[in-house]
Write a protein that holds these residues in place. Structure first.
Motif, PDB file in Angstrom:
ATOM      1  N   SER A  14     -11.388   1.924 -16.694  1.00  0.00           N
ATOM      2  CA  SER A  14     -10.390   0.879 -16.472  1.00  0.00           C
ATOM      3  C   SER A  14     -10.040   0.178 -17.777  1.00  0.00           C
ATOM      4  O   SER A  14     -10.856   0.072 -18.697  1.00  0.00           O
ATOM      5  CB  SER A  14     -10.908  -0.168 -15.473  1.00  0.00           C
ATOM      6  OG  SER A  14      -9.913  -1.160 -15.235  1.00  0.00           O
TER       7      SER A  14
ATOM      8  N   LEU B 253      -8.259   9.731 -15.441  1.00  0.00           N
ATOM      9  CA  LEU B 253      -8.428   9.467 -14.015  1.00  0.00           C
ATOM     10  C   LEU B 253      -7.870  10.598 -13.157  1.00  0.00           C
ATOM     11  O   LEU B 253      -8.280  10.755 -11.999  1.00  0.00           O
ATOM     12  CB  LEU B 253      -7.769   8.137 -13.643  1.00  0.00           C
ATOM     13  CG  LEU B 253      -8.465   6.885 -14.190  1.00  0.00           C
ATOM     14  CD1 LEU B 253      -7.674   5.635 -13.830  1.00  0.00           C
ATOM     15  CD2 LEU B 253      -9.898   6.772 -13.674  1.00  0.00           C
TER      16      LEU B 253
ATOM     17  N   LEU C 215     -17.921   7.213 -12.880  1.00  0.00           N
ATOM     18  CA  LEU C 215     -17.489   6.665 -11.600  1.00  0.00           C
ATOM     19  C   LEU C 215     -16.063   6.138 -11.704  1.00  0.00           C
ATOM     20  O   LEU C 215     -15.276   6.297 -10.778  1.00  0.00           O
ATOM     21  CB  LEU C 215     -18.432   5.542 -11.159  1.00  0.00           C
ATOM     22  CG  LEU C 215     -19.896   5.934 -10.948  1.00  0.00           C
ATOM     23  CD1 LEU C 215     -20.738   4.687 -10.666  1.00  0.00           C
ATOM     24  CD2 LEU C 215     -20.016   6.936  -9.811  1.00  0.00           C
ATOM     25  N   TYR C 216     -15.746   5.492 -12.823  1.00  0.00           N
ATOM     26  CA  TYR C 216     -14.396   4.955 -13.001  1.00  0.00           C
ATOM     27  C   TYR C 216     -14.196   4.550 -14.456  1.00  0.00           C
ATOM     28  O   TYR C 216     -15.152   4.272 -15.190  1.00  0.00           O
ATOM     29  CB  TYR C 216     -14.167   3.732 -12.089  1.00  0.00           C
ATOM     30  CG  TYR C 216     -12.707   3.378 -11.929  1.00  0.00           C
ATOM     31  CD1 TYR C 216     -11.822   4.281 -11.329  1.00  0.00           C
ATOM     32  CD2 TYR C 216     -12.195   2.175 -12.393  1.00  0.00           C
ATOM     33  CE1 TYR C 216     -10.470   3.980 -11.187  1.00  0.00           C
ATOM     34  CE2 TYR C 216     -10.843   1.867 -12.249  1.00  0.00           C
ATOM     35  CZ  TYR C 216      -9.990   2.778 -11.652  1.00  0.00           C
ATOM     36  OH  TYR C 216      -8.659   2.498 -11.519  1.00  0.00           O
TER      37      TYR C 216
ATOM     38  N   LEU D 218     -10.801  12.629 -12.146  1.00  0.00           N
ATOM     39  CA  LEU D 218     -11.623  11.996 -11.114  1.00  0.00           C
ATOM     40  C   LEU D 218     -10.915  12.012  -9.765  1.00  0.00           C
ATOM     41  O   LEU D 218     -11.558  12.223  -8.725  1.00  0.00           O
ATOM     42  CB  LEU D 218     -11.961  10.559 -11.513  1.00  0.00           C
ATOM     43  CG  LEU D 218     -12.896  10.365 -12.706  1.00  0.00           C
ATOM     44  CD1 LEU D 218     -13.224   8.884 -12.879  1.00  0.00           C
ATOM     45  CD2 LEU D 218     -14.174  11.175 -12.550  1.00  0.00           C
ATOM     46  N   GLU D 219      -9.610  11.793  -9.771  1.00  0.00           N
ATOM     47  CA  GLU D 219      -8.872  11.792  -8.509  1.00  0.00           C
ATOM     48  C   GLU D 219      -8.851  13.170  -7.863  1.00  0.00           C
ATOM     49  O   GLU D 219      -8.632  13.288  -6.648  1.00  0.00           O
ATOM     50  CB  GLU D 219      -7.447  11.283  -8.745  1.00  0.00           C
ATOM     51  CG  GLU D 219      -7.395   9.790  -9.088  1.00  0.00           C
ATOM     52  CD  GLU D 219      -5.979   9.257  -9.188  1.00  0.00           C
ATOM     53  OE1 GLU D 219      -5.422   8.879  -8.145  1.00  0.00           O
ATOM     54  OE2 GLU D 219      -5.434   9.214 -10.318  1.00  0.00           O
TER      55      GLU D 219
ATOM     56  N   LEU E  56      -3.998   6.306  -9.258  1.00  0.00           N
ATOM     57  CA  LEU E  56      -4.854   5.489 -10.132  1.00  0.00           C
ATOM     58  C   LEU E  56      -4.502   5.714 -11.602  1.00  0.00           C
ATOM     59  O   LEU E  56      -4.473   4.771 -12.393  1.00  0.00           O
ATOM     60  CB  LEU E  56      -6.325   5.809  -9.878  1.00  0.00           C
ATOM     61  CG  LEU E  56      -6.867   5.427  -8.510  1.00  0.00           C
ATOM     62  CD1 LEU E  56      -8.309   5.914  -8.343  1.00  0.00           C
ATOM     63  CD2 LEU E  56      -6.795   3.917  -8.298  1.00  0.00           C
ATOM     64  N   GLU E  57      -4.257   6.967 -11.958  1.00  0.00           N
ATOM     65  CA  GLU E  57      -3.811   7.270 -13.319  1.00  0.00           C
ATOM     66  C   GLU E  57      -2.541   6.509 -13.651  1.00  0.00           C
ATOM     67  O   GLU E  57      -2.391   5.936 -14.744  1.00  0.00           O
ATOM     68  CB  GLU E  57      -3.577   8.775 -13.450  1.00  0.00           C
ATOM     69  CG  GLU E  57      -3.011   9.186 -14.812  1.00  0.00           C
ATOM     70  CD  GLU E  57      -2.540  10.628 -14.836  1.00  0.00           C
ATOM     71  OE1 GLU E  57      -2.091  11.068 -15.904  1.00  0.00           O
ATOM     72  OE2 GLU E  57      -2.594  11.318 -13.784  1.00  0.00           O
TER      73      GLU E  57
ATOM     74  N   GLU F  51      -3.362   2.563 -13.966  1.00  0.00           N
ATOM     75  CA  GLU F  51      -4.160   2.193 -15.132  1.00  0.00           C
ATOM     76  C   GLU F  51      -3.555   2.710 -16.442  1.00  0.00           C
ATOM     77  O   GLU F  51      -3.846   2.181 -17.512  1.00  0.00           O
ATOM     78  CB  GLU F  51      -5.585   2.743 -14.996  1.00  0.00           C
ATOM     79  CG  GLU F  51      -6.413   2.087 -13.911  1.00  0.00           C
ATOM     80  CD  GLU F  51      -7.235   0.906 -14.428  1.00  0.00           C
ATOM     81  OE1 GLU F  51      -6.984   0.467 -15.570  1.00  0.00           O
ATOM     82  OE2 GLU F  51      -8.101   0.434 -13.674  1.00  0.00           O
TER      83      GLU F  51
END
Length: 266
Positions: free
Chosen positions: A170, A223, A167-168, A226-227, A214-215, A218
């Motif tokens: 971080s 990511l 899901l994520y 995922l994006e 997001l990549e 973070e």
């Protein structure tokens, strides 16, 4: 070819320049460089056809070739290890079933982490990428939180669904949990182990995509998948009594050396 391991290594690290050439002393006091220890970890994995170091730096190339590693030179424009792996595979002209990215800052990665990762991706044809996750003990979770409180960018955590799809990820410690947790008790936090197994088409496509927001925020290359709506399988691995940590900052050197002492690893 079935499985290719690529060890991406660059000299110009933002947080720790020259990191691949930093020496780590094992239990006997013998010093070996980070890239050498990462190579040794890769060579211990069974079911692998070939291991290569991918770098853009002559110093790393010369050092790696000095201990017998095969080296593939890649461009200085690679923004992360995944892009470097993609270029290395293209430069080699290979078509493996699975490409493993064993990042050059995780010398304590046990062989079974990688073996179970490859098995997990083979068993899930719907996933483009697989990566290992390790349930944190209370002590590991506390170490991650301490790094963040000290302003250090340390380990990465992962959250995933019932189907083990990510899901994520971080650099904050997620999910939040009030605790308390005993040092040796399991916690709900999973440490993301910086190893990836890719299907080659997904790896090649990754290199054509722009960096996502997001990549960028973070600083986590995975990511980007995922994006773009790609599936990352989280494969839960067990430590089997082994301690695990990655070398992200200079402060991690004594921590890793202490772990090798405690585990009697040379």
């Amino acid at each position: 070819m079935s499985v290719l391991i690529v060890i991406p290594a660059r000299h110009a690290s933002t947080r720790y320049p020259g990191k691949p050439l930093v020496d780590l002393r094992g239990a006997s006091g013998q010093a070996r460089s980070l890239i050498r220890r990462s190579w040794d970890a890769a060579m211990a994995v069974t079911g692998v056809d070939r291991v290569v170091v991918a770098t853009d730096d002559d110093r790393i190339r010369d050092h790696a070739q000095g201990f017998g590693a095969q080296v593939v030179m890649t461009a200085t424009t690679c923004r992360n290890g995944t892009e470097r792996c993609a270029e290395a595979v293209a430069n080699l002209g290979l078509t493996p079933e699975i490409v493993v990215n064993l990042q050059g800052d995780a010398p304590l990665t046990p062989a079974w982490f990688v073996e179970e990762l490859v098995a997990g991706l083979r068993a899930d044809p719907q996933s483009d990428v697989a990566t290992p996750v390790l349930r944190c003990t209370g002590r590991m979770r506390a170490d991650l939180i301490a790094d963040r409180h000290a302003g250090r960018v340390g380990g990465t955590t992962a959250v995933f669904g019932h189907d083990r799809q990510a899901l994520y990820f971080s650099k904050e410690v997620i999910p939040f949990a009030a605790g308390p947790f005993g040092d040796d008790d399991p916690s709900p936090v999973f440490h993301h182990v910086g190893v990836y197994a890719y299907r080659p088409p997904a790896l090649a496509e990754y290199a054509t995509w722009d960096e996502g927001p997001l990549e960028r925020l973070e600083g986590l290359e995975q990511l980007r998948f995922l994006e773009r709506g790609r599936r990352i399988l989280c494969v839960q691995v067990e430590s089997r009594g082994r301690q695990f940590w990655e070398l992200n900052n200079p402060q991690d050197v004594p921590r890793l050396e202490a772990m090798m002492q405690a585990m009697n690893l040379d």
